[in-house]
Scaffold this motif. Structure first.
Motif, mmCIF file in Angstrom:
data_model
loop_
_atom_site.group_PDB
_atom_site.id
_atom_site.type_symbol
_atom_site.label_atom_id
_atom_site.label_comp_id
_atom_site.label_asym_id
_atom_site.label_seq_id
_atom_site.Cartn_x
_atom_site.Cartn_y
_atom_site.Cartn_z
ATOM 1 N N ASP A 1 0.811 -1.207 0.000
ATOM 2 C CA ASP A 1 0.000 0.000 0.000
ATOM 3 C C ASP A 1 0.853 1.269 0.000
ATOM 4 O OD1 ASP A 1 -2.524 1.255 -0.029
ATOM 5 O OD2 ASP A 1 -2.336 1.688 2.110
ATOM 6 N N SER A 2 2.113 1.159 0.393
ATOM 7 C CA SER A 2 3.042 2.287 0.384
ATOM 8 C C SER A 2 4.218 1.929 -0.520
ATOM 9 C CB SER A 2 3.543 2.597 1.793
ATOM 10 O OG SER A 2 2.481 2.903 2.639
ATOM 11 N N PRO A 3 4.035 2.018 -1.831
ATOM 12 C CA PRO A 3 5.051 1.494 -2.751
ATOM 13 C C PRO A 3 6.281 2.369 -2.950
ATOM 14 C CG PRO A 3 3.247 2.428 -3.990
ATOM 15 C CD PRO A 3 2.854 2.492 -2.542
ATOM 16 N N VAL A 4 6.248 3.620 -2.538
ATOM 17 C CA VAL A 4 7.372 4.523 -2.766
ATOM 18 C C VAL A 4 8.363 4.388 -1.612
ATOM 19 C CG1 VAL A 4 8.056 6.926 -3.138
ATOM 20 C CG2 VAL A 4 5.864 6.106 -4.030
ATOM 21 N N SER A 5 9.617 4.044 -1.948
ATOM 22 C CA SER A 5 10.645 3.849 -0.927
ATOM 23 C C SER A 5 11.770 4.856 -1.097
ATOM 24 C CB SER A 5 11.231 2.438 -1.039
ATOM 25 O OG SER A 5 10.241 1.478 -0.833
ATOM 26 N N LEU A 6 12.228 5.396 0.008
ATOM 27 C CA LEU A 6 13.340 6.343 0.005
ATOM 28 C C LEU A 6 14.626 5.593 0.324
ATOM 29 C CD1 LEU A 6 11.652 9.240 1.986
ATOM 30 C CD2 LEU A 6 11.713 8.876 -0.480
ATOM 31 N N ILE A 7 15.681 5.894 -0.428
ATOM 32 C CA ILE A 7 16.966 5.226 -0.249
ATOM 33 C C ILE A 7 17.968 6.242 0.290
ATOM 34 C CG2 ILE A 7 18.818 3.963 -1.387
ATOM 35 C CD1 ILE A 7 16.692 3.294 -3.596
ATOM 36 N N ARG A 8 18.481 5.952 1.464
ATOM 37 C CA ARG A 8 19.447 6.839 2.122
ATOM 38 C C ARG A 8 20.773 6.816 1.376
ATOM 39 N NH1 ARG A 8 23.240 7.033 6.324
ATOM 40 N NH2 ARG A 8 23.489 4.805 6.533
ATOM 41 N N ASN A 9 21.447 7.942 1.364
ATOM 42 C CA ASN A 9 22.770 8.014 0.757
ATOM 43 C C ASN A 9 23.747 7.247 1.654
ATOM 44 O OD1 ASN A 9 25.302 8.702 -0.254
ATOM 45 N ND2 ASN A 9 24.666 10.766 -0.787
ATOM 46 N N PRO A 10 24.423 6.239 1.120
ATOM 47 C CA PRO A 10 25.337 5.459 1.962
ATOM 48 C C PRO A 10 26.514 6.274 2.488
ATOM 49 C CG PRO A 10 25.470 4.758 -0.336
ATOM 50 C CD PRO A 10 24.371 5.759 -0.252
ATOM 51 N N LYS A 11 26.782 7.423 1.903
ATOM 52 C CA LYS A 11 27.883 8.278 2.358
ATOM 53 C C LYS A 11 27.498 9.134 3.560
ATOM 54 C CE LYS A 11 29.915 8.618 -2.225
ATOM 55 N NZ LYS A 11 30.216 9.507 -3.339
ATOM 56 N N ASP A 12 26.196 9.236 3.873
ATOM 57 C CA ASP A 12 25.753 10.050 5.000
ATOM 58 C C ASP A 12 26.152 9.416 6.321
ATOM 59 O OD1 ASP A 12 24.611 11.911 3.352
ATOM 60 O OD2 ASP A 12 22.549 11.260 3.673
ATOM 61 N N ASP A 13 26.444 10.272 7.302
ATOM 62 C CA ASP A 13 26.732 9.797 8.650
ATOM 63 C C ASP A 13 25.479 9.152 9.235
ATOM 64 O OD1 ASP A 13 29.250 10.898 8.514
ATOM 65 O OD2 ASP A 13 28.663 12.769 9.514
ATOM 66 N N ASP A 14 25.675 8.326 10.254
ATOM 67 C CA ASP A 14 24.532 7.737 10.949
ATOM 68 C C ASP A 14 23.651 8.809 11.574
ATOM 69 O OD1 ASP A 14 25.154 5.166 10.259
ATOM 70 O OD2 ASP A 14 26.281 4.763 12.094
ATOM 71 N N PHE A 15 24.255 9.960 11.889
ATOM 72 C CA PHE A 15 23.498 11.073 12.452
ATOM 73 C C PHE A 15 22.374 11.481 11.509
ATOM 74 C CE2 PHE A 15 22.768 15.659 12.946
ATOM 75 C CZ PHE A 15 22.393 15.694 14.283
ATOM 76 N N TYR A 16 22.632 11.362 10.211
ATOM 77 C CA TYR A 16 21.652 11.737 9.203
ATOM 78 C C TYR A 16 20.902 10.508 8.682
ATOM 79 C CZ TYR A 16 24.210 16.110 9.195
ATOM 80 O OH TYR A 16 24.802 17.273 9.563
ATOM 81 N N SER A 17 20.637 9.549 9.548
ATOM 82 C CA SER A 17 20.037 8.295 9.100
ATOM 83 C C SER A 17 18.595 8.468 8.643
ATOM 84 C CB SER A 17 20.137 7.232 10.190
ATOM 85 O OG SER A 17 19.427 7.656 11.333
ATOM 86 N N ASP A 18 17.882 9.457 9.162
ATOM 87 C CA ASP A 18 16.532 9.702 8.671
ATOM 88 C C ASP A 18 16.623 10.272 7.269
ATOM 89 O OD1 ASP A 18 15.426 8.803 10.981
ATOM 90 O OD2 ASP A 18 15.097 10.783 11.847
#
Length: 175
Positions: free
Chosen positions: A108-125
């Motif tokens: 029902d929620s087909p759109v997925s956001l992919i985090r940049n692997p270069k981002d720090d864990d601080f920016y995990s959202d």
């Protein structure tokens, strides 16, 4: 297509509740940081009226309670959020990805956001402005990947005014 995908991503009540909670917390911080003495000025600037002492006290109590005031966003504000989200999708390079060995599952929620692997864990959202990629299953064997718009923008003519406008908007979204 970007408007349709934006609708798929943010149409539900969860998005609306998240926006309401964020706005409530922002009001709480803004009013609280201004202090009790600046309450009347804040009400005039943000609510557009001169508050009585009773109104000022009620607004102060609501705004500074844990979680902030109870806020309900309008349908128009929710639609405006969908349009803003669609702009984040439209400015990205799109590519189709075929899956031959494994098939995709949709929900029902087909759109997925992919985090940049270069981002720090601080920016995990991750949100639409900060996502490295956005993926959507189109069929069980075909997926759509909308990747980082800066990859294309950095390769184009920097003197082109349209590229400057896109770069400026993209930088604003990331702030």
């Amino acid at each position: 297509m970007s408007f349709y995908l934006a609708l798929q991503a943010v149409r539900g009540p969860d998005t609306r509740k998240t926006i309401e909670r964020l706005q409530a917390k922002m009001v709480r911080v803004e009013v609280g940081a201004g202090g009790r003495r600046n309450g009347k000025r804040w009400i005039k600037e943000n609510q557009g009226f001169d508050a009585t002492a009773d109104q000022e006290q009620r607004i102060w109590a609501e705004a500074t309670q844990p979680g902030g005031p109870s806020i309900t966003i309008s349908v128009a504000a929710h639609i405006s959020h969908m349009v803003d989200t669609a702009e984040h999708l439209a400015t990205r390079p799109w590519s189709l990805v075929r899956f031959e060995r494994r098939s995709l599952i949709t929900c029902d929620s087909p759109v997925s956001l992919i985090r940049n692997p270069k981002d720090d864990d601080f920016y995990s959202d991750v949100g639409f402005a900060t996502a490295w990629g956005i993926s959507v299953p189109l069929t069980r064997e075909l997926g759509l990947l909308m990747s980082d718009p800066m990859v294309i923008i950095e390769r184009l003519d920097l003197a082109d005014p349209m590229i400057q406008e896109i770069r400026t908007r993209t930088n604003e979204w990331q702030l």
